[in-house]
Design a protein around this motif. Structure first.
Motif, PDB file in Angstrom:
ATOM      1  N   ASN A  26       0.837  -1.205   0.000  1.00 18.88           N
ATOM      2  CA  ASN A  26       0.000   0.000   0.000  1.00 18.88           C
ATOM      3  C   ASN A  26       0.866   1.247   0.000  1.00 18.88           C
ATOM      4  N   SER A  29       2.617   1.546  -3.357  1.00 19.66           N
ATOM      5  CA  SER A  29       1.740   1.960  -4.463  1.00 19.66           C
ATOM      6  C   SER A  29       1.466   3.454  -4.374  1.00 19.66           C
ATOM      7  N   ASN A  30       1.306   3.971  -3.159  1.00 17.62           N
ATOM      8  CA  ASN A  30       1.155   5.430  -3.016  1.00 17.62           C
ATOM      9  C   ASN A  30       2.384   6.136  -3.541  1.00 17.62           C
ATOM     10  N   ARG A  56       2.696   6.142  -7.119  1.00 16.98           N
ATOM     11  CA  ARG A  56       1.706   6.969  -7.798  1.00 16.98           C
ATOM     12  C   ARG A  56       2.149   8.435  -7.803  1.00 16.98           C
ATOM     13  N   GLY A 103      -5.917   2.930   1.668  1.00 15.71           N
ATOM     14  CA  GLY A 103      -4.601   2.286   1.721  1.00 15.71           C
ATOM     15  C   GLY A 103      -3.866   2.507   3.033  1.00 15.71           C
TER      16      GLY A 103
END
Ligand SMILES: Nc1ncnc2c1ncn2[C@@H]1O[C@H](COP(=O)(O)OP(=O)(O)OP(=O)(O)O)[C@@H](O)[C@H]1O
Ligand SMILES: [Mg+2]
Length: 396
Positions: free
Chosen positions: A300, A303-304, A307, A363
């Motif tokens: 999580n 992925s943040n 991004r 998340g």
């Protein structure tokens, strides 16, 4: 004992003052020495008593004697207990003479201090050893309870053979704790079962939906519908993961380095460069962890980071007490004032780049849940890369 001596002295003083003993001193002396418990008596010519002060050696007992004499005889008196060991000298000032008494010390006070000391030290030793033994027996169950609570709090299960023991109060605390644990476990189980049911039902419907859409062909509306359905499925998975927490997974001994390598591999398709760094530690670190859950928490964060940034660093370090997993990026970061908010479920910042669909804002909430179920937490800071540095800290 002081009182008895003082009475004897008072009797002699009275005899001397009120009877013909005053003229027959040798009889008086004989009387004092043989009939009373006084060692000797002298009749001195009248005169002042030696000066009273300073007499630093006048102890508590001597003060008791002089008090008694003052009460019984009601004359000026002078006591010296220093001069002769084993004897006490007492002088009483009368009008016609000064009487000088000598009385054995042992008769005035019982000074068996050595026996007293031996008894005191002896009984204290006995009591202290008894206390140590008793306390040890009482502390052991408290320690066991603390260990059990610690292990349960870190999500590592509960010692099989744990039984409330010890004093009534300790047993009571342990029983309350066991009941609490049972309630928590039951609660988690109920929630997991219910969620498994819901997720299963909804997934079935969604799958049917997708199948039906696939049959409808490729018209633009249908493509849009398909992507909506996909998004819905993604969100559903997120909600369920959040509500499930760590899904009742139990902790198993995990090699942290391997886990991080797995995360790295899974994260490669996110796009940006993801660099894996590990601490200076030579040996592999083995910690009991809920492996799947922790992997999800790290993913999580990654992925943040992926991004928002073009470069991501994942780093695992450990010291004696804590295992830290940092995830850093070079994106816009999160302003300090918002760092507490982003952990709230469904909370998302108004980043210009935060327009991507399919993000539910869960998340970080999920990741923190997982860290806390291990007895740890997640910290957010500013990264040296310029973006966010998120650290999962777990007790080892
Ligand atoms: N590395 C980061 N850099 C900048 N902002 C971040 C970063 N990580 C999180 N945020 C901000 O915090 C918000 C919450 O993050 P969180 O991971 O909880 O939700 P999300 O990423 O939006 O959705 P989800 O993770 O559920 O798909 C994000 O919407 C984003 O605004
Ligand atoms: Mg996220």
């Amino acid at each position: 004992m002081s009182e008895a001596t003082a009475r004897d002295i008072a009797a002699v003083v009275e005899l001397y003052e009120t009877t013909e003993f005053a003229n027959d001193q040798s009889r008086l002396i004989d009387f004092a020495q043989n009939k009373l418990a006084l060692t000797s008596l002298q009749v001195l010519p009248p005169g002042d008593l030696p000066s009273k002060d300073p007499r630093p050696f006048l102890g508590l007992l001597d003060r008791a004697l002089s008090e008694e004499i003052r009460n019984q005889v009601k004359r000026d008196a002078w006591i010296d207990t220093v001069g002769q060991s084993g004897q006490v000298e007492i002088r009483i000032k009368l009008e016609k003479a000064t009487l000088r008494f000598v009385a054995p010390r042992g008769q005035i006070y019982a000074s068996n201090s050595h026996i007293f000391l031996v008894w005191m030290v002896g009984t204290s030793l006995v009591l202290v050893s008894a206390a140590v033994v008793l306390l040890r027996n009482q502390i052991r169950p408290i320690l066991r309870l603390a260990e059990a609570a610690d292990s349960f709090g870190k999500g590592r299960g509960f010692p099989e053979d744990f039984k409330p023991r010890g004093a009534r109060e300790v047993r009571q605390a342990a029983l309350a704790f066991v009941e609490m644990r049972d309630r928590i476990t039951q609660h988690v189980e109920q929630r997991t079962t219910m969620l498994a049911g819901v997720s299963h039902d909804l997934r079935t419907v969604l799958t049917r939906f997708k199948l039906e859409l696939a049959l409808l062909g490729d018209a633009p509306e249908i493509t849009a519908l398909k992507s909506d359905v996909n998004e819905m499925q993604h969100m559903l998975e997120d909600y369920l993961a959040f509500a499930r927490g760590d899904g009742g997974e139990s902790a198993s001994v995990t090699n942290v380095r391997e886990l991080l390598e797995e995360v790295h591999e899974d994260a490669l398709h996110y796009g940006p460069d993801i660099v894996l760094e590990s601490g200076r530690r030579k040996r592999d670190l083995l910690v009991p962890l809920k492996r799947q859950a922790l992997k999800r928490a790290i993913l999580n964060l990654v992925s943040n980071a992926a991004r928002f940034g073009d470069m991501v660093v994942v780093r695992g370090t450990a010291d004696r007490a804590w295992l830290s997993i940092d995830v850093e990026d070079d994106g816009p970061g999160i302003p300090a004032a918002e760092r507490a908010n982003v952990f709230r479920a469904f909370y998302r910042l108004d980043h210009a780049r935060n327009q991507d669909k399919g993000n539910t804002g869960l998340g970080l909430a999920i990741a923190r849940d997982i860290a806390r179920s291990h007895g740890g937490d997640i910290l957010l800071e500013e990264s040296v890369l310029g973006g966010l540095k998120a650290t999962i800290r777990l007790p080892v």
